[in-house]
Motif scaffolding. Sequence first.
Motif, PDB file in Angstrom:
ATOM      1  N   SER A   3       0.811  -1.217   0.000  1.00  0.00           N
ATOM      2  CA  SER A   3       0.000   0.000   0.000  1.00  0.00           C
ATOM      3  C   SER A   3       0.843   1.265   0.000  1.00  0.00           C
ATOM      4  O   SER A   3       0.396   2.311  -0.478  1.00  0.00           O
ATOM      5  CB  SER A   3      -0.933   0.006   1.215  1.00  0.00           C
ATOM      6  OG  SER A   3      -0.214   0.285   2.415  1.00  0.00           O
ATOM      7  N   GLY A   4       2.073   1.181   0.524  1.00  0.00           N
ATOM      8  CA  GLY A   4       2.937   2.360   0.519  1.00  0.00           C
ATOM      9  C   GLY A   4       3.229   2.828  -0.895  1.00  0.00           C
ATOM     10  O   GLY A   4       3.119   4.021  -1.208  1.00  0.00           O
ATOM     11  N   PHE A   5       3.591   1.887  -1.760  1.00  0.00           N
ATOM     12  CA  PHE A   5       3.842   2.223  -3.167  1.00  0.00           C
ATOM     13  C   PHE A   5       2.545   2.636  -3.856  1.00  0.00           C
ATOM     14  O   PHE A   5       2.504   3.608  -4.611  1.00  0.00           O
ATOM     15  CB  PHE A   5       4.468   1.034  -3.894  1.00  0.00           C
ATOM     16  CG  PHE A   5       5.815   0.634  -3.366  1.00  0.00           C
ATOM     17  CD1 PHE A   5       6.954   1.360  -3.672  1.00  0.00           C
ATOM     18  CD2 PHE A   5       5.950  -0.473  -2.544  1.00  0.00           C
ATOM     19  CE1 PHE A   5       8.203   0.993  -3.188  1.00  0.00           C
ATOM     20  CE2 PHE A   5       7.186  -0.857  -2.052  1.00  0.00           C
ATOM     21  CZ  PHE A   5       8.315  -0.115  -2.374  1.00  0.00           C
ATOM     22  N   LEU A   6       1.483   1.875  -3.607  1.00  0.00           N
ATOM     23  CA  LEU A   6       0.197   2.142  -4.247  1.00  0.00           C
ATOM     24  C   LEU A   6      -0.306   3.534  -3.895  1.00  0.00           C
ATOM     25  O   LEU A   6      -0.766   4.286  -4.759  1.00  0.00           O
ATOM     26  CB  LEU A   6      -0.810   1.081  -3.794  1.00  0.00           C
ATOM     27  CG  LEU A   6      -2.114   0.962  -4.567  1.00  0.00           C
ATOM     28  CD1 LEU A   6      -1.845   0.475  -5.977  1.00  0.00           C
ATOM     29  CD2 LEU A   6      -3.055  -0.011  -3.857  1.00  0.00           C
ATOM     30  N   SER A   7      -0.188   3.883  -2.621  1.00  0.00           N
ATOM     31  CA  SER A   7      -0.670   5.182  -2.158  1.00  0.00           C
ATOM     32  C   SER A   7       0.157   6.334  -2.723  1.00  0.00           C
ATOM     33  O   SER A   7      -0.393   7.372  -3.089  1.00  0.00           O
ATOM     34  CB  SER A   7      -0.633   5.205  -0.626  1.00  0.00           C
ATOM     35  OG  SER A   7      -0.962   6.467  -0.130  1.00  0.00           O
ATOM     36  N   ASP A   8       1.464   6.152  -2.815  1.00  0.00           N
ATOM     37  CA  ASP A   8       2.316   7.217  -3.364  1.00  0.00           C
ATOM     38  C   ASP A   8       2.055   7.442  -4.848  1.00  0.00           C
ATOM     39  O   ASP A   8       2.138   8.559  -5.343  1.00  0.00           O
ATOM     40  CB  ASP A   8       3.789   6.880  -3.142  1.00  0.00           C
ATOM     41  CG  ASP A   8       4.215   7.080  -1.691  1.00  0.00           C
ATOM     42  OD1 ASP A   8       3.442   7.698  -0.928  1.00  0.00           O
ATOM     43  OD2 ASP A   8       5.299   6.613  -1.315  1.00  0.00           O
ATOM     44  N   ILE A   9       1.715   6.367  -5.557  1.00  0.00           N
ATOM     45  CA  ILE A   9       1.499   6.471  -7.005  1.00  0.00           C
ATOM     46  C   ILE A   9       0.089   6.946  -7.328  1.00  0.00           C
ATOM     47  O   ILE A   9      -0.108   7.894  -8.109  1.00  0.00           O
ATOM     48  CB  ILE A   9       1.769   5.109  -7.685  1.00  0.00           C
ATOM     49  CG1 ILE A   9       3.242   4.728  -7.536  1.00  0.00           C
ATOM     50  CG2 ILE A   9       1.380   5.158  -9.166  1.00  0.00           C
ATOM     51  CD1 ILE A   9       3.551   3.298  -7.956  1.00  0.00           C
TER      52      ILE A   9
END
Length: 541
Positions: free
Chosen positions: A80-86
Amino acid sequence: MAGKTELSGNIYLITAVAVLGGALFGFDIASLSAILGTRQYRCYFDQSPSGQECGGPRASVQGGITASMAGGSWAGALASGFLSDILGRKRAIMVGAIIWIIGSVITCAVQNIPMLIVGRVINGISVGICSAQVPVYLSELAPPSKRGRLVGCQQWAITWGICIFFYVSFGASHVDGPASFRIPWGVQMVPAVLLFAGMIPLPESPRWLARNDRWEDCLAVLTKVHGQGNPDSPFVKREYEEIKEMCEFERQNADVTYLELFKPNMINRTHVGVFTQIWSQLTGMNVMMYYITYVFGMAGLTGNNLLVSSSIQYVINVAMTVPALLWVDRWGRRNTLMVGAFFMGTFLYINAAVLATLGGPAPEGGLDGIEAQSWVITGPPSKVVIACSYLFVASFAPTWGPVSWIYPPELFPLRVRGKANALCTSSNWAFNFALGYFVPPAFVSIKWKTYLIFAVFCTAMLVHVFFMFPETAGKTLEEVEGIFTDPSGPKYIGTPAWKTRVDYHRAAALEQGAIVDEEKLTQTASHHQETADKTGTATTA
């Protein structure tokens, strides 16, 4: 422009929709807790030795079934960290809702234990995404004086999900055959559908918009949510400038990876955030949530009496979360966590002592053929165990329950907040997985000592919070950054954690525009801190 397309700027409505992501977790806990003790479930997934009937899965297998959701949540939280940043905080939550629907379809159509585990892993991925990013989304939208209350609604939604769905599952338990568990596992799709549809008109996080150079949209969201449509609101201007300054400072750190969280200037807050989530699991609350039917079964309750008595703790959980929503921003984070650890540890020590001295081993194979129900206690002492179980839940609900979601997102700067909270939440799910798998075999092998282990953990977390967890209540997210990095800030910066203070009244005054020039306020804050330094206690500005 965001202000022209977004339909809602009411922070309470935004919160009510977003925390449906927490309700998904609650639904999962309740659907399993209410179902695993029913005859229909035990017969359908029976692994009893020959000569026994409907004992259900073996203790180790049941632990794996329970833990599979947490395993998926661990992976989902990290991703979710990557998903949220993108994609942004809002769209990441919407992706989580879609994944939950897929997992629920699989569990509703379950044919065997492996299929059940697969469905729960997929559901877990959804819960991991939502549990990590809903607190980030709300913390980045909420004003400082209400941030704890609003982010804490995540825990309240979990408790409501548990309570409501326990009774849905209890009602379905009166249906014959596999339909008794297929019905609740299908109905649990409903909140995910509502979450996806409800998120569509909501605004994106203004801090995420700013970090992606969408400054016009950022200002529009701040105006809509905090300025009631007035872009000249003093609080909107102040918030916008603080975000702008922070983003400009972070330009040189544009490429962010998880490794940054372990650098010398970040490792302290990473350790605090991660341990907040780890300790919330090591309180032993999952023993009460997932396996309360085992605990009360060992205390002599059976049938509908067992399920109804188990459900009382869910009602307590809902009711006792309310005080935190009303006052956690005034109480602060530190004191709330320490008080919760003290009382939870007390009730766990009492239960361990009562079970050890007044209980005894169950017949071979466990009570009612359930291997994990390996200890027996009857008469008045069993009432003590039940009462202390309720009091334990009442201690967790207004303390570690909501604060474990509120605290971690407050600790980190904007550039790493999405990934940092993902890491902290993944720690929660890693230990959730371990405990979900560990507890049924623990009841078999070490019996009452299971309570003693969690009591010791509560004692350890009390000491840890006192010495290492600084106070963040009442500060903007940019001001919290100053606690860790700004040597020119107020006097309390750099002092030991136990001398940091709550800034609720200051935050409320700034939001209302009652304070524009902070010079006088800073002098007042210094006076309060000098008092704290002399007395050795925290004060409230």
